[in-house]
Design a protein around this motif. Structure first.
Motif, PDB file in Angstrom:
ATOM      1  N   GLU A 144       0.423  -1.027  -0.121  1.00  0.00           N
ATOM      2  CA  GLU A 144      -0.514   0.353  -0.037  1.00  0.00           C
ATOM      3  C   GLU A 144       0.249   1.154  -0.206  1.00  0.00           C
ATOM      4  OE1 GLU A 144      -3.758   2.178   2.585  1.00  0.00           O
ATOM      5  OE2 GLU A 144      -2.139   0.555   3.453  1.00  0.00           O
ATOM      6  N   PRO A 145       0.640   1.877  -1.036  1.00  0.00           N
ATOM      7  CA  PRO A 145       1.516   3.867  -0.920  1.00  0.00           C
ATOM      8  C   PRO A 145       1.015   4.729   0.237  1.00  0.00           C
ATOM      9  CG  PRO A 145      -0.313   3.683  -2.478  1.00  0.00           C
ATOM     10  CD  PRO A 145      -0.333   2.217  -1.602  1.00  0.00           C
ATOM     11  N   GLY A 146       2.364   4.666   0.988  1.00  0.00           N
ATOM     12  CA  GLY A 146       2.294   5.538   2.613  1.00  0.00           C
ATOM     13  C   GLY A 146       1.529   6.756   2.050  1.00  0.00           C
ATOM     14  N   GLU A 147       1.315   7.002   2.464  1.00  0.00           N
ATOM     15  CA  GLU A 147       0.374   8.650   2.545  1.00  0.00           C
ATOM     16  C   GLU A 147       0.805   9.883   2.679  1.00  0.00           C
ATOM     17  OE1 GLU A 147      -3.252   7.869   6.399  1.00  0.00           O
ATOM     18  OE2 GLU A 147      -1.570   9.549   7.164  1.00  0.00           O
ATOM     19  N   GLU A 148       0.709  10.992   1.945  1.00  0.00           N
ATOM     20  CA  GLU A 148       1.434  11.996   1.670  1.00  0.00           C
ATOM     21  C   GLU A 148       0.936  13.288   1.621  1.00  0.00           C
ATOM     22  OE1 GLU A 148       2.540  11.754  -2.362  1.00  0.00           O
ATOM     23  OE2 GLU A 148       1.571  10.304  -3.080  1.00  0.00           O
ATOM     24  N   HIS A 149       1.593  14.252   2.314  1.00  0.00           N
ATOM     25  CA  HIS A 149       1.142  15.965   2.257  1.00  0.00           C
ATOM     26  C   HIS A 149       2.261  16.754   2.653  1.00  0.00           C
ATOM     27  CE1 HIS A 149      -2.231  13.567   4.839  1.00  0.00           C
ATOM     28  NE2 HIS A 149      -1.259  12.736   5.372  1.00  0.00           N
ATOM     29  N   TRP A 150       1.292  17.885   2.138  1.00  0.00           N
ATOM     30  CA  TRP A 150       2.265  19.367   1.982  1.00  0.00           C
ATOM     31  C   TRP A 150       2.187  19.794   3.757  1.00  0.00           C
ATOM     32  CZ3 TRP A 150       6.448  20.797   0.185  1.00  0.00           C
ATOM     33  CH2 TRP A 150       7.136  20.745  -1.302  1.00  0.00           C
ATOM     34  N   LEU A 151       2.962  19.914   4.460  1.00  0.00           N
ATOM     35  CA  LEU A 151       2.352  20.455   5.777  1.00  0.00           C
ATOM     36  C   LEU A 151       2.326  21.856   5.565  1.00  0.00           C
ATOM     37  CD1 LEU A 151       3.150  17.505   7.986  1.00  0.00           C
ATOM     38  CD2 LEU A 151       1.271  18.401   7.189  1.00  0.00           C
ATOM     39  N   ARG A 152       2.239  22.511   6.602  1.00  0.00           N
ATOM     40  CA  ARG A 152       2.404  24.342   7.008  1.00  0.00           C
ATOM     41  C   ARG A 152       2.572  23.839   8.056  1.00  0.00           C
ATOM     42  NH1 ARG A 152      -1.593  26.728   5.248  1.00  0.00           N
ATOM     43  NH2 ARG A 152      -2.194  27.459   7.015  1.00  0.00           N
ATOM     44  N   LEU A 153       3.473  24.401   8.742  1.00  0.00           N
ATOM     45  CA  LEU A 153       3.953  24.490   9.986  1.00  0.00           C
ATOM     46  C   LEU A 153       4.543  25.775  10.764  1.00  0.00           C
ATOM     47  CD1 LEU A 153       7.522  21.867  10.083  1.00  0.00           C
ATOM     48  CD2 LEU A 153       4.852  21.405   9.970  1.00  0.00           C
ATOM     49  N   GLU A 154       4.100  26.269  11.577  1.00  0.00           N
ATOM     50  CA  GLU A 154       3.842  27.428  12.496  1.00  0.00           C
ATOM     51  C   GLU A 154       4.184  27.536  13.812  1.00  0.00           C
ATOM     52  OE1 GLU A 154      -0.159  29.647  11.741  1.00  0.00           O
ATOM     53  OE2 GLU A 154       0.168  29.837   8.984  1.00  0.00           O
ATOM     54  N   LEU A 155       5.861  28.030  14.475  1.00  0.00           N
ATOM     55  CA  LEU A 155       6.346  27.764  15.374  1.00  0.00           C
ATOM     56  C   LEU A 155       5.083  29.276  16.695  1.00  0.00           C
ATOM     57  CD1 LEU A 155       7.446  27.371  17.367  1.00  0.00           C
ATOM     58  CD2 LEU A 155       9.065  28.393  17.420  1.00  0.00           C
ATOM     59  N   LYS A 156       4.667  28.926  17.432  1.00  0.00           N
ATOM     60  CA  LYS A 156       3.988  29.766  18.199  1.00  0.00           C
ATOM     61  C   LYS A 156       4.578  29.262  19.436  1.00  0.00           C
ATOM     62  CE  LYS A 156      -0.605  29.739  16.183  1.00  0.00           C
ATOM     63  NZ  LYS A 156      -1.743  29.842  15.959  1.00  0.00           N
ATOM     64  N   LEU A 157       5.244  31.059  20.581  1.00  0.00           N
ATOM     65  CA  LEU A 157       6.022  30.863  21.265  1.00  0.00           C
ATOM     66  C   LEU A 157       5.450  30.135  22.963  1.00  0.00           C
ATOM     67  CD1 LEU A 157       8.547  33.952  20.580  1.00  0.00           C
ATOM     68  CD2 LEU A 157       8.795  31.424  20.334  1.00  0.00           C
ATOM     69  N   LEU A 158       6.398  29.405  23.458  1.00  0.00           N
ATOM     70  CA  LEU A 158       5.430  28.916  24.357  1.00  0.00           C
ATOM     71  C   LEU A 158       6.367  29.976  25.191  1.00  0.00           C
ATOM     72  CD1 LEU A 158       5.486  25.234  24.588  1.00  0.00           C
ATOM     73  CD2 LEU A 158       3.668  26.491  24.330  1.00  0.00           C
ATOM     74  N   ALA A 159       5.616  30.545  26.024  1.00  0.00           N
ATOM     75  CA  ALA A 159       6.412  31.933  27.071  1.00  0.00           C
ATOM     76  C   ALA A 159       5.174  32.326  28.199  1.00  0.00           C
ATOM     77  CB  ALA A 159       5.761  33.044  26.589  1.00  0.00           C
ATOM     78  N   ASP A 160       5.542  32.836  29.813  1.00  0.00           N
ATOM     79  CA  ASP A 160       4.605  32.494  30.560  1.00  0.00           C
ATOM     80  C   ASP A 160       3.851  34.116  30.592  1.00  0.00           C
ATOM     81  OD1 ASP A 160       4.615  29.920  32.108  1.00  0.00           O
ATOM     82  OD2 ASP A 160       7.066  30.579  32.350  1.00  0.00           O
ATOM     83  N   VAL A 161       4.924  35.191  29.939  1.00  0.00           N
ATOM     84  CA  VAL A 161       4.756  36.653  30.037  1.00  0.00           C
ATOM     85  C   VAL A 161       5.080  36.436  28.511  1.00  0.00           C
ATOM     86  CG1 VAL A 161       4.670  38.934  30.903  1.00  0.00           C
ATOM     87  CG2 VAL A 161       5.484  36.374  32.378  1.00  0.00           C
ATOM     88  N   GLY A 162       4.119  37.716  27.593  1.00  0.00           N
ATOM     89  CA  GLY A 162       4.462  38.316  26.359  1.00  0.00           C
ATOM     90  C   GLY A 162       4.385  39.586  26.568  1.00  0.00           C
ATOM     91  N   LEU A 163       5.349  40.491  26.535  1.00  0.00           N
ATOM     92  CA  LEU A 163       5.236  41.818  26.045  1.00  0.00           C
ATOM     93  C   LEU A 163       5.203  42.517  24.769  1.00  0.00           C
ATOM     94  CD1 LEU A 163       8.831  42.677  27.083  1.00  0.00           C
ATOM     95  CD2 LEU A 163       7.766  41.976  28.410  1.00  0.00           C
TER      96      LEU A 163
END
Length: 422
Positions: A144-163
């Protein structure tokens, strides 16, 4: 370099093909079929890594393919499964299907594992097709062929406090004074073009992470400037610090700045506007700051806490830091991210197992189930072709093609493979 967005292609490994073999040993008459199954293809797996802070690795390599499973062998030996491909990504990364906008994963913990492209199963060998009516099958399956996708990655910082605040209000100076972060600081707009993280440590052993979000401008919620890129990093913060230039040195009214930033947060996300916040009246060392501070207190001092500080001289920073440390234990971590409307996907569930369209005289049959059967058919085997014909009849595709007016010699295409209708 800080990169918080990337677009990559991932494909799980294809499954190995099943084998056609028969047991041939001395003194073992009619040994029967002994073709083994193919191995499973390797998965593409994302693993959260808190040691990573950027998506820069995905800027230089964008295509990732899983390991293919080995083919089955004689003596009922199955093929080796393909090894999984592990990709480490920063904690705080959102994984979206680039074609549909569908949320596929939200990496929020160190060590969190998510399969983003599954490998295909191995094809069955001829030993699996033996029956009372067919003692010597010559039939096997491709993998069976494997799954394939174009993915978009978006990094959203993990911080306790944002200025947050307008450009040049002193956010970078503030974070450099209270943490070990060393951001670029200069007396002009947009000195900070990427978020900076700093760990603030107190004498009693407490600590928290502070993020310096690049300066916002009016209209940021609709993408003005780099609005979406900057506002995205505020979504996961537990507490927001509104940093104002209380001296009015940029010839702006600090009270109007506060209202504008509040409105930008609200327009970007209603949940973000409800996040707890403190007001930091910065640049108190500049003449004229006292007058603006008094106006600010009269306007919003009864509703919100205001801390008068000078990040340049360090005056007033200690009470601010201790107040933040006092508030954080009782401030909940934001639940799952609030996706903008563009990421909300409604899938229409179709009852049809397949669809038929006529394109330039060719009858094109589409559908996940039938396409998988075609890709796994071993066309070099007459038994494999005969089995596919039975599948087409059982699924009702034969009757549907006749209803569409297909005639002898017409072309039929399924999964990119063309057939002559007989």
């Amino acid at each position: 370099m800080f990169y918080d967005q990337a677009k990559i292609y991932v494909k799980g490994g294809d499954g190995g093909a099943g084998a056609v073999a028969f047991r041939r040993e001395k003194y073992v008459p009619e040994g029967g079929p002994s073709g083994g199954d193919g191995g499973r293809g390797g998965n593409i797996i994302f693993v959260g890594d808190e040691g990573l802070r950027t998506l820069v690795d995905f800027r230089y390599k964008r295509h990732y393919k899983g390991d293919r499973g080995d083919h089955g062998q004689a003596k009922n030996m199955s093929g080796r499964s393909g090894e999984d491909f592990i990709l480490r990504i920063p904690v705080g990364t959102v994984v979206l299907n680039d074609d549909t906008g569908e949320l596929m994963a939200d990496i929020i913990e160190h060590g969190q594992r998510v399969v983003v492209a599954a490998g295909g199963r191995g094809g069955r060998g001829n030993a699996r097709f033996m029956s009372n009516t067919n003692k010597a099958p010559t039939l096997a399956e491709n993998g069976e062929p494997g799954e394939e996708h174009w993915l978009r990655l978006e990094l959203k910082l993990l911080a306790d406090v944002g200025l947050v605040g307008f450009p040049n209000v002193g956010k970078s100076t503030l974070i450099s004074k209270v943490s070990a972060a060393k951001p670029k600081i200069a007396d002009y707009h947009f000195t900070t073009l990427v978020p900076n993280l700093g760990v603030v440590e107190l004498e009693d052993g407490q600590s928290f992470v502070m993020a310096d979000i690049p300066g916002l401008i009016e209209g940021a919620h609709s993408g003005a400037g780099l609005g979406h890129e900057f506002l995205r990093h505020t979504e996961r913060t537990r507490l927001i610090l509104h940093v104002l230039d209380i001296s009015g040195s940029e010839e702006r009214d600090p009270l109007e700045d506060f209202k504008t930033i509040q409105e930008e947060l609200r327009l970007y996300s209603s949940e973000l506007a409800k996040r707890p916040f403190l007001i930091v009246a910065n640049k108190m060392d500049i003449p004229g700051a006292e007058d603006y501070l008094q106006r600010l207190k009269e306007a919003v001092g009864g509703e919100h806490e205001i801390f008068a500080v000078s990040a340049a001289t360090g005056v007033g920073l200690q009470p601010l830091i201790y107040r933040i440390a006092q508030l954080l234990p009782d401030t909940p971590v934001p639940e799952t991210l609030n996706l903008p409307a563009e990421h909300l996907v409604t899938k229409a569930q179709s009852d049809k197992r397949f669809e038929i369209m006529k394109e330039e005289g060719v009858f094109v049959v589409s559908g996940k189930e039938i396409e998988k059967h075609v890709k796994m058919t071993f066309f070099e085997s007459e038994a494999g072709v005969y089995r596919l014909q039975n599948i087409l009849k059982a699924m009702g595709i034969d009757d549907a093609l006749r209803a569409e007016g297909i005639k002898e010699g017409d072309k039929v295409e399924i999964a990119g493979i063309s057939f002559d209708w007989v």
